[in-house]
Design a protein around this motif. Sequence first.
Motif, PDB file in Angstrom:
ATOM      1  N   ASP A  88      68.622   6.420  51.373  1.00  0.00           N
ATOM      2  CA  ASP A  88      68.032   6.726  50.078  1.00  0.00           C
ATOM      3  C   ASP A  88      68.709   5.793  49.077  1.00  0.00           C
ATOM      4  OD1 ASP A  88      66.669   8.723  51.370  1.00  0.00           O
ATOM      5  OD2 ASP A  88      67.747  10.365  50.426  1.00  0.00           O
ATOM      6  N   TYR A 108      68.761  13.971  44.669  1.00  0.00           N
ATOM      7  CA  TYR A 108      69.053  13.872  46.103  1.00  0.00           C
ATOM      8  C   TYR A 108      69.208  15.275  46.699  1.00  0.00           C
ATOM      9  CZ  TYR A 108      71.988  13.238  50.271  1.00  0.00           C
ATOM     10  OH  TYR A 108      72.512  13.303  51.537  1.00  0.00           O
ATOM     11  N   TYR A 156      67.211  14.997  60.020  1.00  0.00           N
ATOM     12  CA  TYR A 156      67.781  13.722  59.625  1.00  0.00           C
ATOM     13  C   TYR A 156      68.598  13.206  60.786  1.00  0.00           C
ATOM     14  CZ  TYR A 156      69.472  10.322  56.237  1.00  0.00           C
ATOM     15  OH  TYR A 156      69.733   9.170  55.549  1.00  0.00           O
ATOM     16  N   GLU A 194      67.310   5.944  59.889  1.00  0.00           N
ATOM     17  CA  GLU A 194      66.598   5.985  58.616  1.00  0.00           C
ATOM     18  C   GLU A 194      67.224   5.011  57.631  1.00  0.00           C
ATOM     19  OE1 GLU A 194      67.667   8.772  60.068  1.00  0.00           O
ATOM     20  OE2 GLU A 194      65.925  10.055  60.339  1.00  0.00           O
ATOM     21  N   GLU A 204      63.555  18.682  51.234  1.00  0.00           N
ATOM     22  CA  GLU A 204      62.265  18.281  51.813  1.00  0.00           C
ATOM     23  C   GLU A 204      62.388  17.648  53.195  1.00  0.00           C
ATOM     24  OE1 GLU A 204      59.261  18.891  50.394  1.00  0.00           O
ATOM     25  OE2 GLU A 204      60.365  19.964  48.838  1.00  0.00           O
ATOM     26  N   ARG A 205      63.596  17.468  53.677  1.00  0.00           N
ATOM     27  CA  ARG A 205      63.796  16.818  54.969  1.00  0.00           C
ATOM     28  C   ARG A 205      63.685  17.834  56.093  1.00  0.00           C
ATOM     29  NH1 ARG A 205      68.834  12.793  53.613  1.00  0.00           N
ATOM     30  NH2 ARG A 205      67.696  11.684  52.008  1.00  0.00           N
ATOM     31  N   GLY A 224      63.823   8.344  47.420  1.00  0.00           N
ATOM     32  CA  GLY A 224      64.115   8.925  48.722  1.00  0.00           C
ATOM     33  C   GLY A 224      63.484  10.285  48.874  1.00  0.00           C
ATOM     34  N   VAL A 225      63.853  10.945  49.952  1.00  0.00           N
ATOM     35  CA  VAL A 225      63.388  12.294  50.239  1.00  0.00           C
ATOM     36  C   VAL A 225      64.578  13.219  50.048  1.00  0.00           C
ATOM     37  CG1 VAL A 225      62.414  13.820  52.002  1.00  0.00           C
ATOM     38  CG2 VAL A 225      61.707  11.407  51.905  1.00  0.00           C
ATOM     39  N   ASP A 226      64.453  14.143  49.085  1.00  0.00           N
ATOM     40  CA  ASP A 226      65.605  15.003  48.804  1.00  0.00           C
ATOM     41  C   ASP A 226      65.897  15.933  49.982  1.00  0.00           C
ATOM     42  OD1 ASP A 226      64.518  17.798  48.312  1.00  0.00           O
ATOM     43  OD2 ASP A 226      63.335  16.690  46.837  1.00  0.00           O
TER      44      ASP A 226
END
Length: 115
Positions: free
Chosen positions: A67, A101, A60, A64, A56-57, A51-53
């Motif tokens: 994760d 995460y 949201y 989606e 880094e998002r 996933g994208v921690d």
Amino acid sequence: MEMDPDDFEDLVNDVFDALPAEVTDGLENVAIAIEDLPEDGSLDLLGLYHGVDLTERDQYGFGEMPDLISLYRLPLLDFCADEVDLREQVRVTLVHEIGHYYGIDDEELHRLGWG
């Protein structure tokens, strides 16, 4: 060590439910899957965050895909001598992958004792 998939899943659920709230309260849209082996078939990997921690998002929102934290049953069983050891290693692996995460890298996780 040996354990059938249903008993292993029950153990993972028990361990997850016992994690402190400060570890689990921020989890949002994250699935935990139990797989026998990682894609490469090795016994070296105990778990993996896909996933994208959070660090880094950008934004949201809705729609989606979740994760994913994968726990690998056969490597965990191979790594552990008994059920007490397995419970501890599942706990460490869950916290380690949940750390990813939250954006904590391997070096920091090792420094914190979750490596």
